[in-house]
Design a protein around this motif. Structure first.
Motif, PDB file in Angstrom:
ATOM      1  N   GLY A 418       0.611  -0.999  -0.266  1.00  0.00           N
ATOM      2  CA  GLY A 418       0.314  -0.107   0.339  1.00  0.00           C
ATOM      3  C   GLY A 418       0.877   1.393  -0.359  1.00  0.00           C
ATOM      4  O   GLY A 418       0.366   2.084   0.262  1.00  0.00           O
ATOM      5  N   HIS A 419       2.103   0.815  -0.556  1.00  0.00           N
ATOM      6  CA  HIS A 419       2.871   2.158  -0.323  1.00  0.00           C
ATOM      7  C   HIS A 419       3.222   3.006  -1.342  1.00  0.00           C
ATOM      8  O   HIS A 419       3.319   2.340  -3.189  1.00  0.00           O
ATOM      9  CB  HIS A 419       4.802   1.927   0.258  1.00  0.00           C
ATOM     10  N   ALA A 420       4.038   4.101  -1.845  1.00  0.00           N
ATOM     11  CA  ALA A 420       4.102   4.529  -3.197  1.00  0.00           C
ATOM     12  C   ALA A 420       5.317   4.135  -3.893  1.00  0.00           C
ATOM     13  O   ALA A 420       5.988   4.146  -2.597  1.00  0.00           O
ATOM     14  CB  ALA A 420       4.343   6.755  -2.836  1.00  0.00           C
ATOM     15  N   PRO A 421       4.999   4.160  -4.823  1.00  0.00           N
ATOM     16  CA  PRO A 421       6.274   3.609  -5.733  1.00  0.00           C
ATOM     17  C   PRO A 421       7.528   4.574  -5.751  1.00  0.00           C
ATOM     18  O   PRO A 421       7.806   5.600  -5.903  1.00  0.00           O
ATOM     19  CB  PRO A 421       5.820   3.461  -6.922  1.00  0.00           C
ATOM     20  N   PRO A 422       8.665   3.925  -5.379  1.00  0.00           N
ATOM     21  CA  PRO A 422       9.836   4.570  -5.860  1.00  0.00           C
ATOM     22  C   PRO A 422       9.990   5.438  -6.815  1.00  0.00           C
ATOM     23  O   PRO A 422       9.385   5.336  -8.050  1.00  0.00           O
ATOM     24  CB  PRO A 422      10.895   3.195  -5.457  1.00  0.00           C
ATOM     25  N   LEU A 423      11.129   6.428  -6.901  1.00  0.00           N
ATOM     26  CA  LEU A 423      11.356   7.169  -7.836  1.00  0.00           C
ATOM     27  C   LEU A 423      12.708   7.319  -8.081  1.00  0.00           C
ATOM     28  O   LEU A 423      13.241   7.357  -7.201  1.00  0.00           O
ATOM     29  CB  LEU A 423      10.893   8.590  -7.336  1.00  0.00           C
ATOM     30  N   LEU A 424      12.969   6.894  -9.248  1.00  0.00           N
ATOM     31  CA  LEU A 424      14.486   6.694 -10.166  1.00  0.00           C
ATOM     32  C   LEU A 424      15.013   8.152 -10.426  1.00  0.00           C
ATOM     33  O   LEU A 424      14.668   8.780 -11.765  1.00  0.00           O
ATOM     34  CB  LEU A 424      14.101   5.405 -11.233  1.00  0.00           C
ATOM     35  N   VAL A 425      16.204   8.640 -10.350  1.00  0.00           N
ATOM     36  CA  VAL A 425      16.272   9.759 -10.893  1.00  0.00           C
ATOM     37  C   VAL A 425      18.232   9.704 -11.097  1.00  0.00           C
ATOM     38  O   VAL A 425      18.973   9.207 -10.047  1.00  0.00           O
ATOM     39  CB  VAL A 425      16.125  11.397  -9.918  1.00  0.00           C
ATOM     40  N   ALA A 487       9.804  18.000 -10.062  1.00  0.00           N
ATOM     41  CA  ALA A 487      11.023  18.238  -9.289  1.00  0.00           C
ATOM     42  C   ALA A 487      12.345  17.171  -9.041  1.00  0.00           C
ATOM     43  O   ALA A 487      13.611  18.171  -9.233  1.00  0.00           O
ATOM     44  CB  ALA A 487      10.406  18.715  -7.715  1.00  0.00           C
ATOM     45  N   ALA A 488      11.606  15.776  -9.348  1.00  0.00           N
ATOM     46  CA  ALA A 488      13.308  15.036  -9.166  1.00  0.00           C
ATOM     47  C   ALA A 488      13.744  14.860 -11.077  1.00  0.00           C
ATOM     48  O   ALA A 488      14.506  15.093 -10.840  1.00  0.00           O
ATOM     49  CB  ALA A 488      12.943  13.883  -8.762  1.00  0.00           C
ATOM     50  N   ALA A 489      12.946  15.518 -12.037  1.00  0.00           N
ATOM     51  CA  ALA A 489      13.538  15.693 -13.104  1.00  0.00           C
ATOM     52  C   ALA A 489      14.830  16.876 -13.281  1.00  0.00           C
ATOM     53  O   ALA A 489      15.412  17.360 -14.282  1.00  0.00           O
ATOM     54  CB  ALA A 489      12.347  15.498 -14.674  1.00  0.00           C
ATOM     55  N   SER A 490      14.773  17.842 -12.115  1.00  0.00           N
ATOM     56  CA  SER A 490      14.960  19.505 -12.792  1.00  0.00           C
ATOM     57  C   SER A 490      15.999  19.609 -11.739  1.00  0.00           C
ATOM     58  O   SER A 490      16.597  20.368 -11.525  1.00  0.00           O
ATOM     59  CB  SER A 490      13.525  20.734 -11.831  1.00  0.00           C
ATOM     60  N   VAL A 491      16.594  18.588 -11.206  1.00  0.00           N
ATOM     61  CA  VAL A 491      17.765  18.882 -10.128  1.00  0.00           C
ATOM     62  C   VAL A 491      18.916  18.795 -11.097  1.00  0.00           C
ATOM     63  O   VAL A 491      19.126  18.820 -12.220  1.00  0.00           O
ATOM     64  CB  VAL A 491      17.891  17.045  -9.635  1.00  0.00           C
ATOM     65  N   ALA A 501      21.730  16.780  -2.357  1.00  0.00           N
ATOM     66  CA  ALA A 501      22.004  18.018  -2.386  1.00  0.00           C
ATOM     67  C   ALA A 501      20.265  17.545  -2.838  1.00  0.00           C
ATOM     68  O   ALA A 501      19.629  18.524  -3.456  1.00  0.00           O
ATOM     69  CB  ALA A 501      22.691  17.700  -3.891  1.00  0.00           C
ATOM     70  N   VAL A 502      19.723  16.159  -3.918  1.00  0.00           N
ATOM     71  CA  VAL A 502      19.123  15.531  -4.445  1.00  0.00           C
ATOM     72  C   VAL A 502      18.085  15.938  -3.736  1.00  0.00           C
ATOM     73  O   VAL A 502      16.375  16.286  -4.222  1.00  0.00           O
ATOM     74  CB  VAL A 502      19.435  14.257  -5.376  1.00  0.00           C
ATOM     75  N   ALA A 503      17.661  15.375  -2.513  1.00  0.00           N
ATOM     76  CA  ALA A 503      16.748  15.078  -1.533  1.00  0.00           C
ATOM     77  C   ALA A 503      15.996  16.988  -0.674  1.00  0.00           C
ATOM     78  O   ALA A 503      15.268  17.351  -1.057  1.00  0.00           O
ATOM     79  CB  ALA A 503      16.967  14.106  -0.507  1.00  0.00           C
ATOM     80  N   ASP A 504      16.683  17.733  -0.807  1.00  0.00           N
ATOM     81  CA  ASP A 504      17.512  18.781  -0.422  1.00  0.00           C
ATOM     82  C   ASP A 504      15.907  19.800  -1.366  1.00  0.00           C
ATOM     83  O   ASP A 504      15.841  20.431  -1.628  1.00  0.00           O
ATOM     84  CB  ASP A 504      18.053  19.802   0.325  1.00  0.00           C
ATOM     85  N   HIS A 505      17.063  19.553  -3.342  1.00  0.00           N
ATOM     86  CA  HIS A 505      15.999  19.984  -4.179  1.00  0.00           C
ATOM     87  C   HIS A 505      14.251  19.898  -4.616  1.00  0.00           C
ATOM     88  O   HIS A 505      13.224  20.286  -4.233  1.00  0.00           O
ATOM     89  CB  HIS A 505      16.717  19.852  -5.550  1.00  0.00           C
ATOM     90  N   VAL A 506      14.223  17.926  -4.106  1.00  0.00           N
ATOM     91  CA  VAL A 506      12.752  17.863  -4.091  1.00  0.00           C
ATOM     92  C   VAL A 506      12.548  18.329  -3.378  1.00  0.00           C
ATOM     93  O   VAL A 506      10.733  19.080  -3.294  1.00  0.00           O
ATOM     94  CB  VAL A 506      13.076  16.284  -4.645  1.00  0.00           C
ATOM     95  N   LEU A 507      12.290  18.279  -2.648  1.00  0.00           N
ATOM     96  CA  LEU A 507      11.866  18.927  -1.047  1.00  0.00           C
ATOM     97  C   LEU A 507      11.974  20.884  -1.325  1.00  0.00           C
ATOM     98  O   LEU A 507      10.240  20.982  -1.458  1.00  0.00           O
ATOM     99  CB  LEU A 507      12.568  18.596   0.534  1.00  0.00           C
ATOM    100  N   ARG A 508      12.247  21.897  -1.637  1.00  0.00           N
ATOM    101  CA  ARG A 508      12.305  22.903  -2.058  1.00  0.00           C
ATOM    102  C   ARG A 508      10.884  23.174  -2.705  1.00  0.00           C
ATOM    103  O   ARG A 508      10.412  23.881  -2.984  1.00  0.00           O
ATOM    104  CB  ARG A 508      13.323  23.286  -1.684  1.00  0.00           C
ATOM    105  N   THR A 509      10.966  21.977  -3.641  1.00  0.00           N
ATOM    106  CA  THR A 509      10.365  22.384  -4.719  1.00  0.00           C
ATOM    107  C   THR A 509       9.166  21.676  -4.883  1.00  0.00           C
ATOM    108  O   THR A 509       8.158  21.960  -5.291  1.00  0.00           O
ATOM    109  CB  THR A 509      10.890  21.411  -6.752  1.00  0.00           C
ATOM    110  N   VAL A 510       9.020  20.166  -4.064  1.00  0.00           N
ATOM    111  CA  VAL A 510       7.699  19.872  -4.636  1.00  0.00           C
ATOM    112  C   VAL A 510       6.684  20.622  -2.680  1.00  0.00           C
ATOM    113  O   VAL A 510       5.734  20.723  -3.087  1.00  0.00           O
ATOM    114  CB  VAL A 510       7.531  18.729  -3.478  1.00  0.00           C
TER     115      VAL A 510
END
Length: 540
Positions: A418-425, A487-491, A501-510
């Motif tokens: 029941g969990h959201a799918p992972p995201l591959l960047v 957000a992940a595509a714009s890293v 840095a990838v995680a921080d960018h995603v959080l700031r954007t989302v």
């Protein structure tokens, strides 16, 4: 709203009624005909057998005119009225009543503004602002220092910069008015509260400490008035000090009003202090239930960002792995496994509070044991976890995702409940991992779902996250997934080599500043109570 005792309202009504009665009687006496008794103007009911014909006086004139008036309002200055209708002051009764009503209205408005504050610092700022208007000062400082020593402690200024507060703190504490209050240097009888301290003229005070005189001259204040923040119920919580530019001190009425307001403010601060301490304990407990550090496994770099929701006391920054500790049910784990393997897990337990904290602690500990024994089979790990949840927490459900990684081979085998799918960047692709649809743990009598295998390319990062990241956006599910993907595509390319840095960018954007968990001013928004977990694994 100002919580006034009931007898205060009754007394005001009686005072006004008494004043009205005096005016009516004076008018009757002035217009009374010569030789006629005043009884002629009194209406009488027709006589009926067996019924008393006396007409009772109206309720507000039931007391005879000569009866004594009620005592003055409790807690407000003033004495009993004299025979000519004036109080034991300079003004007539009506003027004194108008002053009392004005003071009550002012206290009501200031207290309403105070109770809207939801944090200790905001409450102290409002206390300083309101107190300055009551005592006629322009600057001040509030020191929060509970007498029980359990904290938290803070100092807030009004019209004083942070450097100014530091300069004041260079004065020996035992010679300052707030230090005398907080340290109890003035002897008091048992069971009494500290008294306000007024220093009307610092320049002419003979026994003033030289350092105190120097600081006062540098900052440009010539007098001070210190009010203890203390009640019999809360004890001494702190002190507020207001500073005057010229020699001055508050008048008796000002002292009385600020004293009443200070008592109400102290009670509010006491309630906020209890909430803050409970939140701190919850946050500390939540942090202890999560990994203190991420493992180092050859072939992979790890980073995690953990934010707590508004209800759970999360604050931006300042927590383990760059996030504030939440008090909700979201959790994560990363543990080294035999033969160079790595287990990654994220999950969320339904509900909140201490029950959710305990449940997520049990699930995480159990998952670690199952992963060590059968980590190569994520489906078996989640099946055992589901059985445990069903037996120990039958009324609770949970989502979870477990991934068994072989970093050197860049191979991942994962299963979700029941969990959201992972995201591959990566540099050439940003896509969600196709996982099978499955129910959360604890929802079905027997949980089962197939596992999914993927092979990230060198330099690609896999993002595992909880659904709080999606709900916090306030969008519907499709839009939230689209926002996360964009957000992940714009890293930036320069940040792709660092999973943090990838995680921080995603959080700031989302989650822009207005939607970020624990951001100042966020209230009532969709998903504001949800925790957020973002676990990033970059494969070399």
């Amino acid at each position: 709203m100002l919580d006034m005792p009931l007898h205060v309202c009754v007394d005001v009504g009686l005072w006004i009624a008494a004043q009205n009665d005096l005016g009516v009687c004076d008018a009757i006496a002035a217009n009374e005909l010569v030789g006629k008794t005043s009884a002629m103007s009194t209406p009488r009911a027709p006589k009926v057998a067996g019924i008393d014909s006396a007409v009772p006086a109206p309720p507000h004139t039931a007391e005879p005119i000569g009866a004594p008036l009620p005592p003055p309002l409790s807690g407000l200055p003033g004495g009993p009225p004299s025979a000519d209708g004036t109080l034991s002051g300079d003004g007539p009764l009506q003027d004194r009543l108008a002053g009392w009503v004005s003071d009550l209205t002012l206290l009501h408005d200031l207290t309403e503004a105070l109770i809207r504050t939801a944090s200790l610092d905001d409450a102290l700022r409002e206390l300083l602002r309101a107190g300055a208007s009551l005592v006629g000062a322009r600057r001040g400082m509030a020191v929060l220092e509970p007498a029980d020593g359990l904290g938290p402690a803070s100092t807030i200024g009004l019209g004083l910069a942070h450097a100014d507060l530091g300069t004041i703190e260079t004065v020996p504490r035992d010679v300052t008015s707030y230090g005398r209050i907080l340290d109890g240097l003035d002897p008091l009888p048992e069971g009494t509260l500290p008294r306000p301290i007024a220093v009307p003229d610092l320049r002419s005070a003979r026994d003033l400490d030289p350092r105190h005189r120097e600081v006062a001259a540098r900052l440009g204040y010539a007098a001070s008035y210190a009010l203890p923040l203390a009640t019999l119920d809360t004890g001494t919580l702190g002190a507020a000090v207001w500073l005057y530019d010229e020699p001055a001190e508050p008048a008796e009425r000002q002292r009385h009003l600020v004293g009443l307001y200070g008592g109400l403010a102290t009670a509010h601060l006491g309630r906020l202090l209890e909430v803050e301490r409970a939140r701190a304990h919850s946050t500390a407990l939540a942090e202890e239930l999560l990994p203190h550090r991420l493992p180092r496994v050859p072939g992979v770099q790890l980073a995690v960002r953990h934010r707590g929701g508004a209800r759970n006391g999360g604050t931006p920054g300042g927590g383990t792995h760059g996030g504030g500790g939440p008090g909700g049910g979201d959790w994560f784990d990363a543990l080294p496994l035999p033969e160079g393997g790595l287990g990654l897990a994220v999950g969320s337990v339904s509900g909140g509070g201490p029950g959710a904290l305990a449940a997520k602690g049990r699930l995480r500990a159990s998952l670690r044991a199952y992963a060590v024994m059968e980590g190569e089979d994520p489906v078996a790990v989640l099946s055992d976890l589901e059985l445990l949840l069903r037996l120990t927490e039958p009324a609770r459900s949970a989502t979870a995702l477990f991934a068994y990684c072989e970093p050197r081979a860049r191979r991942i085998l994962l299963a979700g409940a029941g969990h959201a799918p992972p995201l591959l960047v990566g540099a050439h692709r940003t896509e969600f991992v196709e996982t099978s649809l499955s129910a959360p743990l604890g929802m079905l009598a027997c949980w089962e779902a197939p596992s999914v295998e993927l092979s990230p390319a060198p330099g690609e990062t896999v993002l595992l996250y909880t659904d709080g990241l999606l709900r916090r956006t306030g969008d519907d599910t499709d839009r939230a997934f689209a926002r996360l993907h964009a957000a992940a595509a714009s890293v930036p390319k320069a940040d792709r080599a660092d999973p943090g840095a990838v995680a921080d960018h995603v959080l700031r954007t989302v989650l822009p500043e207005g939607r970020r968990p624990g951001a100042e001013g966020v209230a009532g928004g969709a998903g504001e109570d949800d925790d957020v977990v973002l676990l990033a694994a970059r494969f070399e």
